[in-house]
Design a protein around this motif. Structure first.
Motif, PDB file in Angstrom:
ATOM      1  N   TRP A  84       0.842  -1.289  -0.030  1.00  0.00           N
ATOM      2  CA  TRP A  84       0.133   0.048  -0.150  1.00  0.00           C
ATOM      3  C   TRP A  84       0.905   1.332   0.032  1.00  0.00           C
ATOM      4  O   TRP A  84       0.519   1.953  -0.609  1.00  0.00           O
ATOM      5  N   ASP A  85       1.911   1.236   0.775  1.00  0.00           N
ATOM      6  CA  ASP A  85       2.865   2.337   1.093  1.00  0.00           C
ATOM      7  C   ASP A  85       3.410   2.513  -0.297  1.00  0.00           C
ATOM      8  O   ASP A  85       3.469   3.782  -0.985  1.00  0.00           O
ATOM      9  N   ILE A  86       3.889   1.442  -1.231  1.00  0.00           N
ATOM     10  CA  ILE A  86       4.445   1.956  -2.763  1.00  0.00           C
ATOM     11  C   ILE A  86       3.704   2.316  -3.652  1.00  0.00           C
ATOM     12  O   ILE A  86       3.867   3.247  -4.202  1.00  0.00           O
ATOM     13  N   VAL A  87       2.360   1.572  -3.636  1.00  0.00           N
ATOM     14  CA  VAL A  87       1.116   2.151  -4.277  1.00  0.00           C
ATOM     15  C   VAL A  87       0.922   3.861  -4.074  1.00  0.00           C
ATOM     16  O   VAL A  87       0.850   4.518  -4.926  1.00  0.00           O
ATOM     17  N   VAL A  88       0.667   4.167  -3.088  1.00  0.00           N
ATOM     18  CA  VAL A  88       0.521   5.562  -2.573  1.00  0.00           C
ATOM     19  C   VAL A  88       1.739   6.424  -3.145  1.00  0.00           C
ATOM     20  O   VAL A  88       1.615   7.601  -3.719  1.00  0.00           O
ATOM     21  N   ARG A  89       2.972   6.109  -2.570  1.00  0.00           N
ATOM     22  CA  ARG A  89       4.086   6.894  -3.281  1.00  0.00           C
ATOM     23  C   ARG A  89       4.206   6.854  -4.888  1.00  0.00           C
ATOM     24  O   ARG A  89       4.653   7.999  -5.152  1.00  0.00           O
ATOM     25  N   ALA A  90       3.849   5.845  -5.453  1.00  0.00           N
ATOM     26  CA  ALA A  90       3.796   5.856  -6.650  1.00  0.00           C
ATOM     27  C   ALA A  90       2.711   6.921  -7.426  1.00  0.00           C
ATOM     28  O   ALA A  90       3.106   7.540  -8.163  1.00  0.00           O
ATOM     29  N   TRP A  93       3.954  10.312  -6.871  1.00  0.00           N
ATOM     30  CA  TRP A  93       5.301  10.635  -7.670  1.00  0.00           C
ATOM     31  C   TRP A  93       4.638  10.907  -9.084  1.00  0.00           C
ATOM     32  O   TRP A  93       5.110  12.032  -9.673  1.00  0.00           O
ATOM     33  N   LEU A  94       3.599  10.340  -9.592  1.00  0.00           N
ATOM     34  CA  LEU A  94       3.193  10.115 -10.906  1.00  0.00           C
ATOM     35  C   LEU A  94       2.183  11.513 -11.025  1.00  0.00           C
ATOM     36  O   LEU A  94       2.335  12.298 -12.068  1.00  0.00           O
ATOM     37  N   SER A  95       1.580  12.027  -9.864  1.00  0.00           N
ATOM     38  CA  SER A  95       0.552  13.055 -10.072  1.00  0.00           C
ATOM     39  C   SER A  95       1.501  14.385  -9.715  1.00  0.00           C
ATOM     40  O   SER A  95       1.287  15.357 -10.312  1.00  0.00           O
ATOM     41  N   ALA A  96       2.590  14.388  -9.211  1.00  0.00           N
ATOM     42  CA  ALA A  96       3.519  15.643  -9.268  1.00  0.00           C
ATOM     43  C   ALA A  96       4.331  15.847 -10.168  1.00  0.00           C
ATOM     44  O   ALA A  96       4.690  16.889 -10.579  1.00  0.00           O
ATOM     45  N   GLY A  97       4.349  14.719 -11.270  1.00  0.00           N
ATOM     46  CA  GLY A  97       5.298  15.062 -12.189  1.00  0.00           C
ATOM     47  C   GLY A  97       4.404  15.442 -13.427  1.00  0.00           C
ATOM     48  O   GLY A  97       4.537  16.590 -14.161  1.00  0.00           O
TER      49      GLY A  97
END
Length: 97
Positions: A84-90, A93-97
């Protein structure tokens, strides 16, 4: 049991025990697991040890079974939280880029 299927431990370490006895066979399998010399840092060795844990916990009863079940639940819970932590961070990261 055929002669070719017999565990060689009955000729070496377990001389005098009946190779047809289920308890003697289980003890020979236990000795085989205890003396296994393989590297522990490979995926195959890790999976083999998980398999040994699953087999031994399925034979256990009472308190040992509950402890094994608790360990399994904690491991699965840890995998879910890490995933879950990996999915949230991904997603962040995708929405910030």
């Amino acid at each position: 049991m055929a002669e070719s299927e017999r565990n060689p431990r009955f000729e070496d370490d377990l001389v005098g025990l009946d190779p047809e006895d289920p308890e003697a066979q289980a003890f020979a399998a236990h000795l085989d697991r205890m003396q296994r010399c393989e590297p522990g840092f490979t995926i195959e060795a890790s999976l083999s040890r998980v398999e040994d844990f699953a087999e031994s916990s399925s034979r256990a009863g009472g308190l040992r079974w509950w402890v094994a079940a608790t360990i399994v639940v904690l491991i699965v819970l840890g995998v879910i939280v890490a995933s879950w932590d990996i999915v949230v961070r991904a997603i962040a990261w995708l929405s910030a880029g």
